[in-house]
Write a protein that holds these residues in place. Structure first.
Motif, short mmCIF file in Angstrom:
data_model
loop_
_atom_site.label_atom_id
_atom_site.label_comp_id
_atom_site.label_asym_id
_atom_site.label_seq_id
_atom_site.Cartn_x
_atom_site.Cartn_y
_atom_site.Cartn_z
N LYS A 60 1.61 39.48 50.85
CA LYS A 60 0.75 38.32 50.78
C LYS A 60 -0.38 38.50 51.77
CE LYS A 60 4.27 34.93 49.53
NZ LYS A 60 5.13 33.90 50.08
N TYR A 83 3.08 24.84 42.57
CA TYR A 83 4.22 24.82 43.50
C TYR A 83 5.49 25.04 42.72
CZ TYR A 83 7.80 22.84 46.58
OH TYR A 83 8.92 22.63 47.34
N ASN A 84 6.24 26.04 43.14
CA ASN A 84 7.53 26.28 42.49
C ASN A 84 8.65 25.95 43.47
OD1 ASN A 84 9.68 27.03 40.98
ND2 ASN A 84 9.27 29.24 41.08
N GLN A 90 11.77 26.07 43.40
CA GLN A 90 12.87 27.03 43.52
C GLN A 90 12.60 28.11 44.58
OE1 GLN A 90 15.47 26.67 41.22
NE2 GLN A 90 14.60 26.09 39.25
N ASP A 91 11.30 28.42 44.76
CA ASP A 91 10.96 29.46 45.73
C ASP A 91 11.20 29.01 47.17
OD1 ASP A 91 10.20 30.97 43.64
OD2 ASP A 91 8.04 30.64 43.89
N TYR A 92 11.29 27.70 47.37
CA TYR A 92 11.33 27.21 48.74
C TYR A 92 12.58 26.42 49.12
CZ TYR A 92 6.37 28.39 49.02
OH TYR A 92 5.17 29.06 49.03
N LYS A 133 15.89 27.96 50.55
CA LYS A 133 15.56 28.74 51.74
C LYS A 133 15.27 27.80 52.91
CE LYS A 133 11.76 30.93 52.87
NZ LYS A 133 10.45 31.24 52.40
#
Length: 894
Positions: A6, A20-21, A23-25, A28
């Motif tokens: 990135k 904004y997804n 699931q990506d955050y 975690k």
RNA sequence: GGGCUUAUAGCUCAGUUGGUUAGAGCGUCACGUUGACAUCGUGAAGGUCAGAGGUUCGAACCCUCUUAAGCCCACCA
């Protein structure tokens, strides 16, 4: 945080995805929060996040039943309490939110019984107590794990280190201690009384565990025998085998002469001795006005028997069958016995009438089996016995007092009355249950001896009471059994968690258990600690489906929180539970609603994405240069200040929906649709943009913790947003600037005028069907506002007005055949864009509207009573309105 | 039988001490898409505030009654 492939600059991720997804955050971030230990207030203190002597803020999470996984109702619980928790944590409180689950004795036992019956075709009696309990525990473990997983998915910042279960060892200890202490104080006693008995569950039910079912019943009118002087009426002839009296109203002339007499008769082959008694509660108009009294099988009759010292004859056993020694009726089920007796009466020509009537049948709230009122030995908690430790008040009196004096406040208010009504009619609480899954009663018997104690008695031959305790007995202790009672309560003094976190601040729960749970918590806390368990009781409504129906498994209309979390993200689900409903009222939740909030989550993401990727973030040194602030800059900072103030206020008055709506309006309309567009025109504003954004993330965090934390971290902040300080109103400690102190001038009204001008121009263009791409010239006569309007030329031209050339004068001649607008006295001409017909129509409409308003206001002002009686400022306001409309009308007419 | 809640735009709901031209989101319609976002933007249409009375200068809001939906409690021999 790891950043792979990135574009990172100074810890800032400049390469954010377009959408904004969650699931990506989510997982975690939750993992990181949990690892940080900040859910635990003691760690917050140790790490300096929270001051040691900070005020505490405690919520004990209402423990969900382990009968099933969580539904959206629990989601609502979690969302509201997490909001309160995160808000107070950010406010600097020593904040504890304590998780747990409830063993829900009867409910759980029933679920498992049904499961075993279905899967193995066995009953609990087939398995025996030990094997059955193992099955229950196996089941409990599975649902418990699911519940805890779901709670984490909801983003709940619960202190898992203090997690409790109503039936774990510390709680067992607390329950034993409580029972023994109450016994010693003489408020737990064993007595025989009519209980609601479920012949199927083989257990007593508390009054509030009984449901009623409307049904048709047969009312039999008959004489007991030929020797008996008059007839009685009943729906349950089979219980008449146990009658020991007949009650009549003392005022009833028909029967007055019999009162006090005793009749020995033969009732369908069974000898009865009936005394005629008088009782005020007998309805002269119902049936024959005479009632057979069956003390053993009716609550009311039991009371009459006590008052009149009548003998008690038991007819029905625990299986719902007629007991021995009743001749041919013995061993028959109640319904069968009823038929036979009716037949017998018919045969003997004693039956006078048989009619259909509406009847409310008492049924078991779990299995729906008709209840048999039976006399039985049970354990009770006396709510009326005066206690020294409560200042010679009873539990009931104390529990009423704390609500009446406002020591405990209910939100919304109206529930105070409901609570008091219920409390005032409270009878002794039957706490023993004839089921296997639950807290064992710490009582042992040996012959006629009885031992009550926390430990198993020494010596041989002691047998423990087979019953278990009502589930509310343990959940009633929930606020303090979870905080170290009784270990942290030696010599009637609090220590440890009890000192730090009890009484708790808020109990947040559904209104449906106000009476069942809340009342018991208050009584038990008063008994054990001589203090209230919580200061406030916030009651939320039920979560219903789109049609306003209760969500239920059998109807299949339920929404699984995990499904919608996976589809739309936790934040969207939380918002759909928080926004759009008011305290104490039911709320409808459905997918379209959640999808709407998913869109908002994404909007916030994109606002941030734009700022993060297009501006240089200097987080440590945020200075706003007030001297060079534009009108719009001042305006957005003022608006932010106001929003901060309002959100604070609304959260503190438990109006979460209002708080959320205020924030949404600011975020989407004011900040995104106006200010960000302005920023594109007016040039570099990185400090203000970042300042507003950071504040927005802070304000939104209690509502939508994941996306705000995700953005916060992508901005390169090293500490969690979760423990960022909530800004104080008017002074923005968190980012080191202050609007007011910095010398900002309140210029909201001026900005609103400019906005109105822009909106009016857009509007007029649309109504005249001016092609969006077409540029037009505008001439503005601004009068005394000339300087203001002139200073905002860039905005008026740049914000989708399609104006290429703009001339501003104080005033000038009327320009014919052009689009003409007035906004608060400012006159605007759009040149070369007119559609005569459309514009004529538009002006006509506007004139009509103005005329209507003018005439309404004129009438009002002509009314002498209005001008005389209404407050001066209201009258003045009306006059001003009238004047401005009249001016506008004049200008339009020219 | 006693008590409570709800009735406001097509839908879901705000409207906190009576003073607004009654609001929001979704949906609908028209138009647009300029690099943060189509999970978007601009604009429009849409309401006898369930009904009837009353109090008041003034009522969605206060009072009375009525209607409809729902909930809680008590109880029916």
């Amino acid at each position: 945080m790891k950043k792979e492939n990135k574009k990172i600059s100074n810890g800032v991720n400049k390469d954010l995805p377009k959408a904004y997804n969650p699931q990506d955050y989510e997982d975690k971030i939750y993992g990181e929060w949990e690892k940080s230990g900040y859910f635990n207030p003691d760690i917050c203190v140790r790490k300096g996040i929270c001051e040691k002597n900070a005020k505490p803020f405690t919520i004990i999470f209402p423990p969900p039943n382990i009968t099933d996984k969580l539904h959206l109702g629990h989601g609502s619980n979690l969302a509201i309490e997490d909001l309160l928790t995160r808000y107070h944590r950010m406010k600097g409180y020593r904040t504890l939110w304590l998780p747990g689950t409830d063993h829900a004795a009867i409910a759980t036992q029933n679920v498992v019984e049904r499961k075993i019956l279905k899967e193995e075709g066995k009953t609990r009696h087939d398995l025996g107590r030990a094997k059955f309990l193992k099955k229950v525990w196996d089941f409990a473990k599975v649902t418990q794990v699911t519940i805890l997983k779901q709670s984490r998915k909801m983003g709940a910042s619960l202190d898992w280190s203090r997690q409790a279960f109503t039936l774990d060892e510390p709680r067992k200890k607390a329950v034993r201690k409580m029972f023994v202490e109450m016994y010693k104080e003489g408020i737990i006693y064993r007595g025989e009384r009519i209980v609601n008995w479920c012949p199927r569950c083989h257990s007593t039910l508390a009054d509030d565990e009984v449901n009623y079912k409307e049904q048709k019943a047969k009312l039999y009118t008959f004489k007991y025998s030929r020797d008996f002087p008059f007839a009685i009426a009943t729906t349950r002839p089979e219980t008449k085998l146990g009658d020991t009296a007949v009650a009549v109203n003392p005022k009833d002339k028909r029967y007055k002469k019999y009162i006090g007499k005793i009749f020995a008769i033969d009732f369908v082959g069974v000898p009865l001795k009936l005394k005629i008694i008088a009782d005020r509660n007998v309805d002269m108009k119902f049936g024959t006005g005479a009632v057979g009294v069956t003390p053993a099988h009716s609550m009311v009759d039991w009371q009459m028997a006590e008052a009149n010292r009548l003998p008690i004859v038991k007819v029905i056993n625990e299986e719902g069958k007629i007991k021995n020694n009743f001749g041919k009726y013995s061993g028959k089920g109640v319904l069968a016995a009823r038929e036979i007796i009716a037949e017998e009466l018919k045969k003997q020509k004693l039956l006078e009438k048989e009619e259909e009537m509406d009847n409310n049948l008492s049924i078991c709230y779990r299995c729906g089996t008709p209840i048999e009122p039976l006399p039985s030995k049970q354990w009770f908690v006396s709510v009326d016995k005066k206690l020294k430790r409560l200042g010679d008040k009873s539990l009931k009196e104390k529990a009423i007092e704390v609500a009446k004096t406002g020591k405990i406040k209910f939100i919304p208010e109206r529930f105070t009355k409901k609570y008091l009504d219920w409390m005032e009619n409270l009878h002794d609480w039957c706490i023993s249950r004839q089921i296997w899954f639950g807290h064992e009663i710490p009582v042992w018997y040996k012959d006629k001896e009885i031992y009550v104690g926390e430990e198993i008695p020494k010596g041989k031959g002691w047998v423990q009471d087979e019953d278990t305790l009502d589930t509310w007995f343990s959940s009633g202790m929930w606020t303090f059994s979870t905080l170290g009672w009784p270990d942290d309560f030696k010599n009637r003094k609090k220590s440890g968690d009890l000192t730090n976190y009890h009484p708790t601040q808020v109990l947040e729960t559904g209104y449906e258990i106000l009476t069942l749970w809340v009342s018991r918590m208050i009584m038990m806390s008063e008994f054990a600690l001589e203090e209230i368990p919580f200061e406030k009781v916030y009651l939320h409504g039920m979560v219903l489906d789109k049609q306003g129906k209760k969500m239920s498994k059998s109807k299949g209309n339920g929404i699984d929180p995990i499904d919608v979390i996976n589809k739309y993200g936790t934040d969207a689900v939380r918002l759909s539970l928080l926004i759009g409903n008011t305290p104490g009222n039911d709320t409808r939740v459905f997918e379209e609603k959640i999808a709407g909030f998913r869109n908002f989550t994404n909007k916030l993401w994109n606002i941030s994405r734009y700022i993060i990727t297009n501006y240089e973030l200097s987080i440590t040194n945020l200075k706003i240069d007030y001297k060079n602030c534009t009108l719009a800059d001042n305006w957005i900072l003022e608006e932010l200040d106001e929003v901060r103030f309002l959100v604070d206020k609304k959260i503190n008055s438990y109006e979460f929906s209002a708080a959320g709506e205020i924030l949404r309006d600011f975020t989407w309309d004011k900040f995104a649709d106006w200010y960000l567009e302005i920023a594109k025109i007016e040039g570099d504003k990185s400090n203000i943009l970042i300042y507003v954004l950071k504040n927005l993330l802070i304000l939104w965090h209690p509502f939508m913790p994941f996306v705000t934390e995700a953005i916060w971290q992508e901005m390169g902040n090293s500490e969690f947003l979760m423990v960022e300080k909530w800004s104080k109103v008017g002074s923005s400690i968190s980012v080191g600037v202050d609007v007011r102190d910095g010398g900002g001038v309140l210029r909201k009204d001026e900005m609103n005028l400019i906005k109105d001008i822009i909106i009016s121009i857009r509007n007029a263009r649309a109504e005249n069907k001016v092609e969006p791409g077409k540029k037009v010239k505008a001439i503005i006569y601004a009068g005394r506002l000339k300087n203001l309007v002139e200073s905002q030329v860039d905005l008026i031209k740049g914000l989708r007005t399609g104006i290429s050339e703009l001339e501003i004068k104080e005033n000038g001649p009327k320009i014919k055949n052009e689009i003409y607008l007035t906004v608060a006295g400012v006159e605007i001409y759009l040149i070369g864009a007119i559609d005569r017909e459309k514009e004529k129509e538009r002006i006509k409409k506007e004139i009509a509207n103005l005329k209507k308003m003018i005439s309404l206001t004129e009438k009002k002002l002509e009314n002498k009573e209005f001008t005389a009686k209404a407050p001066a400022e209201i009258v003045k306001k009306e006059e001003e309105k009238l004047k401005s409309w009249q001016e506008a009308l004049e200008k339009l007419k020219k």
